[in-house]
Design a protein around this motif. Structure first.
Motif, mmCIF file in Angstrom:
data_model
loop_
_atom_site.group_PDB
_atom_site.id
_atom_site.type_symbol
_atom_site.label_atom_id
_atom_site.label_comp_id
_atom_site.label_asym_id
_atom_site.label_seq_id
_atom_site.Cartn_x
_atom_site.Cartn_y
_atom_site.Cartn_z
ATOM 1 N N LEU A 31 0.829 -1.202 0.000
ATOM 2 C CA LEU A 31 0.000 0.000 0.000
ATOM 3 C C LEU A 31 0.862 1.249 0.000
ATOM 4 O O LEU A 31 0.578 2.219 -0.717
ATOM 5 N N GLU A 32 1.918 1.246 0.778
ATOM 6 C CA GLU A 32 2.825 2.394 0.809
ATOM 7 C C GLU A 32 3.434 2.639 -0.570
ATOM 8 O O GLU A 32 3.566 3.803 -1.004
ATOM 9 N N ALA A 33 3.771 1.580 -1.260
ATOM 10 C CA ALA A 33 4.427 1.706 -2.560
ATOM 11 C C ALA A 33 3.454 2.074 -3.681
ATOM 12 O O ALA A 33 3.780 2.882 -4.559
ATOM 13 N N GLU A 59 3.739 3.843 11.910
ATOM 14 C CA GLU A 59 5.098 4.306 11.605
ATOM 15 C C GLU A 59 5.199 4.746 10.146
ATOM 16 O O GLU A 59 5.753 5.794 9.827
ATOM 17 N N LYS A 60 4.629 3.942 9.257
ATOM 18 C CA LYS A 60 4.643 4.272 7.830
ATOM 19 C C LYS A 60 3.788 5.513 7.549
ATOM 20 O O LYS A 60 4.155 6.385 6.749
ATOM 21 N N LEU A 283 -1.819 6.194 4.172
ATOM 22 C CA LEU A 283 -0.981 5.522 3.175
ATOM 23 C C LEU A 283 -1.645 5.526 1.800
ATOM 24 O O LEU A 283 -0.952 5.578 0.780
ATOM 25 N N ILE A 284 -2.964 5.468 1.763
ATOM 26 C CA ILE A 284 -3.678 5.569 0.492
ATOM 27 C C ILE A 284 -3.470 6.945 -0.126
ATOM 28 O O ILE A 284 -3.247 7.078 -1.336
ATOM 29 N N PHE A 371 3.999 10.867 -7.096
ATOM 30 C CA PHE A 371 4.776 9.634 -7.010
ATOM 31 C C PHE A 371 6.222 9.945 -7.347
ATOM 32 O O PHE A 371 6.556 11.009 -7.865
ATOM 33 N N SER A 372 7.111 9.000 -7.105
ATOM 34 C CA SER A 372 8.537 9.211 -7.340
ATOM 35 C C SER A 372 8.854 9.455 -8.805
ATOM 36 O O SER A 372 9.873 10.043 -9.137
#
Length: 401
Positions: A31-33, A59-60, A283-284, A371-372
């Motif tokens: 989910l984080e990714a 934590e995430k 996280l979403i 996003f990255s």
């Protein structure tokens, strides 16, 4: 002892428990990714809750929130403008049929006075919340919004006044309203019918949310945690809806029963599951404005701090006149004094500082995190969401003008 291992706290876990935690961590990492999961994966993630898994998700989530907002906690001034409501929602203390409710309405001048006081205290967002009440006409509200904007320059106005209809939403937006919070309550139609009277429509609620977003409001949805009839599958649908709709705000709080409703004897939702779901929502959507609600502080002494530590970044102390705060009782024992009062901002700031956060009172608009690869996630998903949500609206589910 072949099937048992020692955990990091010195306790004992079975191999099955260890496998479940491992799977939950895998889903959280995914989910984080990706910022999305399948419906089945969301249901599994909900079902795999444990304190250890929740701590990992928090934590995430905190890391994601700090990447976008740092240690800032946005402070909004909440003004409960009236507790008359035409609806008869089975969970709500101000439901139409509650003849024990002491009803009130604030006048436009009283509301404006609350905003003036909040502005002098440094607040730059005002949330006008109330039941669905025809007394507050579009003409009255539009004039009020313009007056607030004139007397409190640079401020944001958030409305939370229910399903007013498409024409009303347009007029209020044109008058200067910036945000609109309309909790969807549940993304499962059968569950929606369990919580609401027959005359209320799941399709219309979803259509209203789509209309609000199309008009350019910073739009908020949300749901109760632990409401009667809720399951891991209904929660999975809520999470999937949030993923697809991509609200700018999301209000999540525990269900708390009210003594004068049909759900008076139902068990309250838990702080722990609420915080876990706050982390998942963060996280979403790392940039979502996510309140740590009054309901959290009502059912746990440090509930608000727990919400912030799970990934929330908004608090809404009460600016309503002290004489009416107890009357806006959506659920039993609702807090409205102490750190829940806007007049105690120093105490609220100290509360947040004690857990490593800083209260800020500027507008605090939503921020978009790419996003990255540089793609604008929120813009991209908004386009996808419009089609997805429209397809979910059953026939006849269009906004009433």
């Amino acid at each position: 002892m072949k099937n048992r291992i020692e955990d990091s706290h010195g306790g004992i876990k079975s191999n099955g428990q260890n496998a479940a935690e491992t799977r939950a961590r895998e889903l959280i990492d995914l989910l984080e990714a990706r910022r999305k999961l399948s419906l089945e994966e969301y249901a599994q993630l909900v079902s795999l809750y444990s304190p250890e898994v929740a701590a990992y998700a928090a934590e995430k989530a905190v890391r994601a929130r700090k990447r976008v907002y740092g240690n800032a906690v946005f402070v909004r001034g909440l003004i409960e403008i009236g507790n008359y409501c035409k609806n008869d929602c089975l969970y709500c203390g101000i439901r139409r049929s509650n003849d024990q409710c002491s009803r009130y309405r604030l006048s436009p001048n009283q509301i404006l006075d609350c905003c003036r006081e909040g502005f002098s205290l440094g607040l730059r967002t005002f949330v006008l919340q109330g039941g669905e009440d025809g007394h507050f006409t579009d003409e009255m509200l539009c004039a009020l919004i313009r007056d607030i904007k004139a007397e409190c320059p640079g401020c944001a106005v958030t409305l939370s006044l229910g399903e007013r209809g498409g024409q009303s939403f347009r007029q209020l937006r044109k008058a200067g309203a910036d945000r609109y919070l309309l909790r969807h309550e549940t993304a499962d139609e059968a569950h929606y019918r369990r919580l609401h009277p027959p005359e209320m429509s799941f399709a219309h609620r979803m259509a209203c949310l789509t209309e609000l977003k199309s008009l350019g409001y910073q739009t908020g949805c949300g749901f109760m945690v632990g409401s009667p009839g809720q399951t891991q599958d209904t929660l999975a649908q809520d999470l999937k809806f949030i993923e697809e709709f991509q609200p700018e705000m999301c209000g999540i709080g525990p269900f708390v029963p009210h003594h004068a409703t049909p759900f008076r004897n139902e068990r309250a939702g838990s702080v722990e599951m609420t915080c876990y779901l706050l982390s998942i929502v963060r996280l979403i959507s790392p940039g979502v404005l996510l309140p740590s609600t009054t309901a959290l502080g009502t059912i746990a002494p440090h509930g608000r701090e727990m919400g912030i530590l799970a990934g929330a970044n908004v608090v809404m102390p009460n600016l309503s006149p002290a004489s009416v705060r107890k009357k806006y009782e959506l659920y039993d024992n609702k807090r409205s004094t102490g750190e829940e009062s806007a007049q105690c901002l120093a105490a609220l700031a100290a509360q947040m500082q004690s857990i490593g956060y800083e209260t800020v009172s500027h507008r605090g608009d939503v921020r978009i995190e790419p996003f990255s690869d540089g793609e604008d996630v929120l813009t991209q998903r908004k386009e996808e969401a419009h089609g997805n949500i429209q397809s979910q609206i059953p026939e006849g589910g269009r906004v009433h003008s």
